[in-house]
Design a protein around this motif. Sequence first.
Motif, PDB file in Angstrom:
ATOM      1  N   ASP A 154       2.658   7.044  -6.814  1.00  6.40           N
ATOM      2  CA  ASP A 154       3.167   6.776  -5.472  1.00  6.40           C
ATOM      3  C   ASP A 154       2.063   7.038  -4.448  1.00  6.40           C
ATOM      4  OD1 ASP A 154       4.568   6.617  -3.095  1.00  6.40           O
ATOM      5  OD2 ASP A 154       5.880   8.329  -3.500  1.00  6.40           O
ATOM      6  N   PRO A 155       1.607   5.963  -3.737  1.00  7.24           N
ATOM      7  CA  PRO A 155       1.925   4.556  -3.910  1.00  7.24           C
ATOM      8  C   PRO A 155       0.818   3.851  -4.700  1.00  7.24           C
ATOM      9  CG  PRO A 155       0.775   4.804  -1.840  1.00  7.24           C
ATOM     10  CD  PRO A 155       0.818   6.179  -2.492  1.00  7.24           C
ATOM     11  N   LEU A 156       1.024   2.549  -4.974  1.00  4.99           N
ATOM     12  CA  LEU A 156      -0.085   1.720  -5.436  1.00  4.99           C
ATOM     13  C   LEU A 156      -1.154   1.722  -4.343  1.00  4.99           C
ATOM     14  CD1 LEU A 156      -1.159  -0.391  -7.552  1.00  4.99           C
ATOM     15  CD2 LEU A 156      -0.150  -2.136  -6.060  1.00  4.99           C
ATOM     16  N   THR A 157      -2.416   1.935  -4.734  1.00  2.00           N
ATOM     17  CA  THR A 157      -3.523   1.904  -3.779  1.00  2.00           C
ATOM     18  C   THR A 157      -4.516   0.817  -4.176  1.00  2.00           C
ATOM     19  OG1 THR A 157      -4.575   3.685  -5.051  1.00  2.00           O
ATOM     20  CG2 THR A 157      -3.357   4.310  -3.064  1.00  2.00           C
ATOM     21  N   ARG A 158      -5.359   0.445  -3.238  1.00  4.24           N
ATOM     22  CA  ARG A 158      -6.339  -0.594  -3.515  1.00  4.24           C
ATOM     23  C   ARG A 158      -7.359  -0.110  -4.535  1.00  4.24           C
ATOM     24  NH1 ARG A 158      -6.697  -2.214   2.809  1.00  4.24           N
ATOM     25  NH2 ARG A 158      -5.057  -3.800   2.808  1.00  4.24           N
ATOM     26  N   PRO A 159      -7.896  -1.017  -5.350  1.00  7.12           N
ATOM     27  CA  PRO A 159      -8.877  -0.631  -6.372  1.00  7.12           C
ATOM     28  C   PRO A 159     -10.043   0.152  -5.772  1.00  7.12           C
ATOM     29  CG  PRO A 159      -8.182  -2.900  -6.710  1.00  7.12           C
ATOM     30  CD  PRO A 159      -7.585  -2.464  -5.409  1.00  7.12           C
ATOM     31  N   GLY A 160     -10.385   1.259  -6.420  1.00  8.48           N
ATOM     32  CA  GLY A 160     -11.504   2.084  -5.987  1.00  8.48           C
ATOM     33  C   GLY A 160     -11.146   3.201  -5.046  1.00  8.48           C
ATOM     34  N   TYR A 161      -9.890   3.253  -4.585  1.00  9.74           N
ATOM     35  CA  TYR A 161      -9.488   4.279  -3.629  1.00  9.74           C
ATOM     36  C   TYR A 161      -9.679   5.672  -4.239  1.00  9.74           C
ATOM     37  CZ  TYR A 161      -6.447   7.087  -0.600  1.00  9.74           C
ATOM     38  OH  TYR A 161      -5.941   8.058   0.226  1.00  9.74           O
ATOM     39  N   ARG A 162     -10.485   6.483  -3.593  1.00  8.18           N
ATOM     40  CA  ARG A 162     -10.788   7.867  -3.982  1.00  8.18           C
ATOM     41  C   ARG A 162     -11.258   7.968  -5.435  1.00  8.18           C
ATOM     42  NH1 ARG A 162      -7.127  12.553  -2.596  1.00  8.18           N
ATOM     43  NH2 ARG A 162      -9.192  13.517  -2.806  1.00  8.18           N
ATOM     44  N   GLY A 163     -11.993   6.954  -5.876  1.00  9.02           N
ATOM     45  CA  GLY A 163     -12.588   7.010  -7.202  1.00  9.02           C
ATOM     46  C   GLY A 163     -11.728   6.475  -8.324  1.00  9.02           C
TER      47      GLY A 163
END
Length: 335
Positions: free
Chosen positions: A187-196
């Motif tokens: 929770d939630p889906l995040t964009r690719p690469g977010y925080r590693g």
Amino acid sequence: MYVGTQLSGEAFEAVGDRYLRQLAQLGVRHVCVDPVGNPHDWTRDILARHIDRIDAAGLVLDMVQLPMSSAGVDKVKSPSIVLGQDPDRQREVDGICALIEMLGALGIRATKYNFNILGIPRTTSERGRGGAVLSTFRHDQTTDQDTLSRAGQVSTEQMWERITWFLERVVPVAEASKVRLACHPHDPLTRPGYRGMEERVLGSADGLKKFVSIAESPYHGLNFCQGTIAESLVNPREEIGDIIRWFGSRKKIFNVHFRNIKGGRYSFTEEFPDAGDMDMADSLRIYHEVGTDCMIMPDHVPDIDGEAPFEAAFAFCYGYIIGLFQANGWDPYGA
């Protein structure tokens, strides 16, 4: 299926038996309430006394939370399983397997857990109906895109390896103990690469479909958070029904977080069940249609004014859920 609710051990310590009595008075009979204290320290005696305490309030303890929380690796003391760290993850999983065996021996037939690295990212809260404070996520407003967690860079392949390693060890124990394992989505889906994170693999319906196919068992399924799954969709109102049917028809729904949102993928607010974009009455009919057999519970309710805002907001949600049951002629209280 029937109305239910959940309470962490920390929250239970704060509100005590008075809150249990309040739940019974409101018609909420089935609960997921954790014993007070560190789950790693729970013994058979602690769990047995906890069951007696729940019983004394006229409630039924349906499940508890495994020591794998939604907090993320930066906030928990023992994250070796989700970090894939040997040999500590073996020690942690041995403790979890022992706990599952104790739950089964004591007649607790389900447990929920998270396989979570990042926790629950949110941006600045926004205002909703009457000024209620709504938990919010706007990906375009995040300021920590490049801030790595304790996990560092994690590839999709690494994440699936860690999940598979865990499931291959705990699912056979759950099966032998007849305890259903209910995993919460990311929770939630995040964009690719977010925080590693190359990908939050349990943040989408497709990822969850892959997840339930690993170590296939009737005791391996989901803490089906409708709100979290909706957060990954482009059009939650139109898409959620087919997703409920897919998991429900395969008997993979072991608990339902009956939560509504406004918005969708990468941009949303969390709402009261009657105030979001999804048709929750229609959703409940689909859960019934596919034979869902577990608690239907509120989750992440908005912050409201008043002397007891937490209790009042949840009480509204219990009443809403019970009303939907009764409008369809179904028993909301469970046996």
